[in-house]
Design a protein around this motif. Structure first.
Motif, short mmCIF file in Angstrom:
data_model
loop_
_atom_site.label_atom_id
_atom_site.label_comp_id
_atom_site.label_asym_id
_atom_site.label_seq_id
_atom_site.Cartn_x
_atom_site.Cartn_y
_atom_site.Cartn_z
N VAL A 145 0.84 -1.20 0.00
CA VAL A 145 0.00 0.00 0.00
C VAL A 145 0.87 1.25 0.00
CG1 VAL A 145 -1.64 1.32 1.38
CG2 VAL A 145 -1.99 -1.13 1.05
N GLU A 146 1.89 1.29 0.84
CA GLU A 146 2.72 2.48 0.93
C GLU A 146 3.52 2.71 -0.35
OE1 GLU A 146 4.96 1.87 4.46
OE2 GLU A 146 3.29 2.38 5.81
N ALA A 147 3.92 1.63 -1.01
CA ALA A 147 4.60 1.80 -2.30
C ALA A 147 3.62 2.35 -3.35
CB ALA A 147 5.18 0.46 -2.77
N HIS A 148 2.35 1.91 -3.25
CA HIS A 148 1.35 2.39 -4.20
C HIS A 148 1.02 3.85 -3.97
CE1 HIS A 148 -2.13 2.30 -6.85
NE2 HIS A 148 -2.91 2.72 -5.85
N LEU A 149 1.07 4.31 -2.73
CA LEU A 149 0.69 5.69 -2.43
C LEU A 149 1.68 6.68 -3.02
CD1 LEU A 149 -0.48 5.41 1.30
CD2 LEU A 149 -1.86 5.41 -0.78
N THR A 150 2.90 6.25 -3.27
CA THR A 150 3.88 7.16 -3.87
C THR A 150 3.62 7.39 -5.36
OG1 THR A 150 5.38 5.31 -4.33
CG2 THR A 150 5.61 6.43 -2.20
N ASP A 151 2.82 6.50 -5.97
CA ASP A 151 2.56 6.61 -7.40
C ASP A 151 1.14 7.05 -7.73
OD1 ASP A 151 5.14 5.68 -7.83
OD2 ASP A 151 4.49 3.57 -7.83
N CYS A 152 0.20 6.91 -6.77
CA CYS A 152 -1.22 7.19 -7.07
C CYS A 152 -1.67 8.35 -6.20
CB CYS A 152 -2.07 5.95 -6.81
SG CYS A 152 -3.83 6.20 -7.17
N ALA A 153 -1.90 9.52 -6.81
CA ALA A 153 -2.31 10.71 -6.06
C ALA A 153 -3.71 10.54 -5.46
CB ALA A 153 -2.26 11.94 -6.98
N ALA A 154 -4.63 9.90 -6.20
CA ALA A 154 -5.99 9.74 -5.70
C ALA A 154 -6.01 8.89 -4.43
CB ALA A 154 -6.88 9.11 -6.77
N CYS A 155 -5.29 7.78 -4.44
CA CYS A 155 -5.23 6.93 -3.26
C CYS A 155 -4.50 7.62 -2.11
CB CYS A 155 -4.56 5.60 -3.60
SG CYS A 155 -5.59 4.49 -4.60
N ALA A 156 -3.48 8.44 -2.45
CA ALA A 156 -2.77 9.16 -1.41
C ALA A 156 -3.70 10.14 -0.69
CB ALA A 156 -1.56 9.88 -2.00
N ASP A 157 -4.55 10.85 -1.44
CA ASP A 157 -5.51 11.76 -0.81
C ASP A 157 -6.52 11.00 0.06
OD1 ASP A 157 -4.25 13.84 -2.06
OD2 ASP A 157 -5.67 13.93 -3.74
N GLU A 158 -6.99 9.88 -0.47
CA GLU A 158 -7.95 9.07 0.31
C GLU A 158 -7.30 8.53 1.57
OE1 GLU A 158 -11.62 7.03 1.10
OE2 GLU A 158 -11.00 8.78 -0.10
N ALA A 159 -6.06 8.09 1.47
CA ALA A 159 -5.35 7.57 2.65
C ALA A 159 -5.17 8.66 3.70
CB ALA A 159 -4.00 7.00 2.23
N LEU A 160 -4.86 9.89 3.25
CA LEU A 160 -4.72 10.99 4.20
C LEU A 160 -6.04 11.30 4.90
CD1 LEU A 160 -2.89 13.19 5.39
CD2 LEU A 160 -3.52 14.65 3.44
N ARG A 161 -7.14 11.27 4.15
CA ARG A 161 -8.45 11.54 4.75
C ARG A 161 -8.82 10.45 5.76
NH1 ARG A 161 -13.66 10.13 4.24
NH2 ARG A 161 -13.16 8.53 2.71
N LEU A 162 -8.54 9.19 5.42
CA LEU A 162 -8.86 8.10 6.35
C LEU A 162 -7.99 8.16 7.60
CD1 LEU A 162 -9.30 5.15 3.82
CD2 LEU A 162 -11.10 6.33 5.10
N ARG A 163 -6.72 8.52 7.43
CA ARG A 163 -5.84 8.59 8.59
C ARG A 163 -6.28 9.72 9.54
NH1 ARG A 163 -0.78 6.64 9.74
NH2 ARG A 163 -1.59 4.81 8.64
N ASP A 164 -6.74 10.85 8.97
CA ASP A 164 -7.28 11.94 9.81
C ASP A 164 -8.54 11.50 10.54
OD1 ASP A 164 -5.21 13.54 8.99
OD2 ASP A 164 -6.38 14.57 7.43
N ALA A 165 -9.39 10.72 9.84
CA ALA A 165 -10.61 10.24 10.48
C ALA A 165 -10.29 9.28 11.63
CB ALA A 165 -11.51 9.55 9.45
N VAL A 166 -9.30 8.45 11.45
CA VAL A 166 -8.90 7.54 12.52
C VAL A 166 -8.41 8.32 13.74
CG1 VAL A 166 -7.22 5.76 13.16
CG2 VAL A 166 -8.42 5.62 10.98
N GLY A 167 -7.78 9.46 13.50
CA GLY A 167 -7.31 10.27 14.61
C GLY A 167 -8.43 10.82 15.47
N LEU A 168 -9.65 10.93 14.90
CA LEU A 168 -10.79 11.42 15.66
C LEU A 168 -11.42 10.34 16.52
CD1 LEU A 168 -12.53 13.58 12.90
CD2 LEU A 168 -11.02 14.37 14.73
N LEU A 169 -11.09 9.08 16.25
CA LEU A 169 -11.65 8.01 17.04
C LEU A 169 -11.05 8.00 18.43
CD1 LEU A 169 -11.65 5.13 14.40
CD2 LEU A 169 -13.54 6.61 15.04
#
Length: 453
Positions: A112-136
């Motif tokens: 997944v982390e290797a893919h995030l360096t190449d795919c901007a759309a997935c990188a944005d989605e991963a950042l949004r999900l990681r922020d949401a996890v921080g609210l839990l």
């Protein structure tokens, strides 16, 4: 795929045009006993007996190890066994949620982390999900708090008292207090400041007094406090309680303290806790407390009747609040309403006698002989909770009877309760009348005189 004339380099079985035969299954070797142990297979790169040397690192493979059957590439990998292909974009995208929660395996995390360096759309989605996890809520220990059980029980008991056998004479108050509590919990702070007009009949004419929703709840709590003290519970007025008992004196004393609290909802919790304490105490005390005296100033009531009186006033003032905030409100159940009407009917002879002592009613007729029953009035209350009562007109100690009825008065149950609450005057009452007009008038005014602040 082989052509019709091809058969894997071998002679085709059968004659021309004949379909090849499929050989029948051969029996397994295990069917004839256990298999013999196989001799060790020598290494293909080092034939012959002797131990097999450790292979050299992939990048340092000797030339003599290479052959046409097992070629080795420059990086030491075997082209006959290529590495597994990387997961597709769709698979990696589906792993983003698990990756954000740190629930992926090490291999999945790396992919997944290797893919995030190449795919901007997935990188944005991963950042949004990681922020949401921080609210839990952060991960806590699975060991339960030893005080959890006591806190849960305390919360449940504060929300609703435990179900215990409630005396029948206390059930109307229990029901009406619960209904009013539900109404108050639905109100906002602004509605607690809504103006409310309290109405009653002072014996001569209707009277009104303006207050707020908070003032009405404070009034109920102050008057309920008379029942509380009779049961040995704390007085809600505390040191500010007046020396002489009475609903009006206690209400005025509480209203003087209410203005000091800026929160209009302040009386809610104390009133609710006191009402629940009244029900619990009366229920646990048993039937022996039913005849306990409760002072009301000029008169006293047995505890069983005091609970009915508090149920009636709670219902009446809950209706005043509901009218002020435009909230639908239902009357008591038929069985409860009948008990409230019965209390008012039983109090009418003593109320008539008090009005005569105050000079507000005509004198009673002199009894022909000591112990004579005197006159009676047939009171018929129609509708839900209604019934028939015979009211003694000349003596509070006498018992009314059909044989001595001199008048008949018929009222709807709702109208009778509104008259007893002081919300309508005796002159406005639409009643069916028959018999002595003076007796009917006295009963109508005595019913209105049951009301008070």
């Amino acid at each position: 795929m082989r052509g019709p004339d091809e058969w894997d380099g071998r002679e085709r079985p059968g004659g021309p045009g004949e379909r090849p035969r499929i050989p029948s299954p051969r029996p397994a070797a295990e069917d004839h006993g256990p298999l013999p142990d196989l001799p060790p297979v020598p290494s293909a790169r080092h034939p012959g007996p002797g131990p097999v040397p450790d292979p050299a690192p992939p990048h340092d493979v000797p030339a003599e190890y290479e052959s046409d059957d097992h070629p080795v590439t420059g990086d030491g990998t075997d082209p006959s066994h290529p590495p597994p292909a990387a997961p597709s974009h769709k698979v990696l995208k589906s792993l983003l949620g698990a990756w954000a929660l740190a629930a992926c395996s090490p291999e999945e995390t790396a992919a997944v982390e290797a893919h995030l360096t190449d795919c901007a759309a997935c990188a944005d989605e991963a950042l949004r999900l990681r922020d949401a996890v921080g609210l839990l809520h952060p991960a806590d220990s699975l060991d339960l708090d030893p005080l959890l059980r006591s806190r849960v029980l305390e919360g449940c008991l504060g929300r609703r008292p435990p179900r215990i056998p409630v005396p029948e004479w206390a059930t109307p108050y229990d029901a009406e207090a619960a209904k009013l509590d539900a109404l108050l919990r639905d109100m906002g702070e602004a509605e607690w400041r809504a103006p409310v007009r309290l109405r009653w009949f002072d014996g001569r004419e209707p009277v009104e007094r303006g207050t707020t929703v908070a003032g009405v709840i404070g009034h109920l709590m102050a008057v309920d406090g008379m029942v509380a003290t009779a049961l040995g519970l704390p007085d809600p007025l505390g040191p500010s309680a007046p020396e002489q008992p009475g609903p009006r004196r206690r209400t005025e004393a509480y209203w003087r303290t209410l203005g000091e609290d800026p929160d209009p909802r302040a009386p809610h919790d104390p009133w609710r806790e006191q009402s629940q304490a009244l029900i619990r105490t009366a229920s646990f005390a048993g039937g022996g407390v039913a005849e306990l005296s409760v002072p009301y100033g000029k008169f006293t009531l047995a505890l069983r009747d005091a609970f009915l009186d508090r149920a009636f006033e709670t219902w009446v003032h809950a209706g005043d609040i509901a009218d002020a905030v435009d909230y639908p409100y239902k009357p008591p159940a038929a069985g409860h309403l009948h008990r409230l009407v019965d209390l008012a009917a039983r109090l009418l002879p003593s109320t008539l006698a008090q009005r005569r002592r105050d000079g507000l009613a005509s004198p009673a007729q002199r009894l022909v002989a000591a112990g004579a029953p005197g006159r009676s009035l047939h009171l018929e209350v129609e509708g839900s909770g209604g019934g028939d009562w015979y009211i003694a007109l000349d003596s509070p100690a006498a018992v009314g009877s059909p044989e001595h009825a001199v008048a008949h008065l018929a009222l709807d149950s709702d109208e009778f309760c509104q008259l007893a609450a002081g919300h309508i005057s005796p002159e406005e009452t639409a009643a069916g009348q028959d018999g002595e007009r003076e007796a009917i008038r006295e009963v109508l005014f005595a019913t209105a005189a049951l009301s008070r602040l």
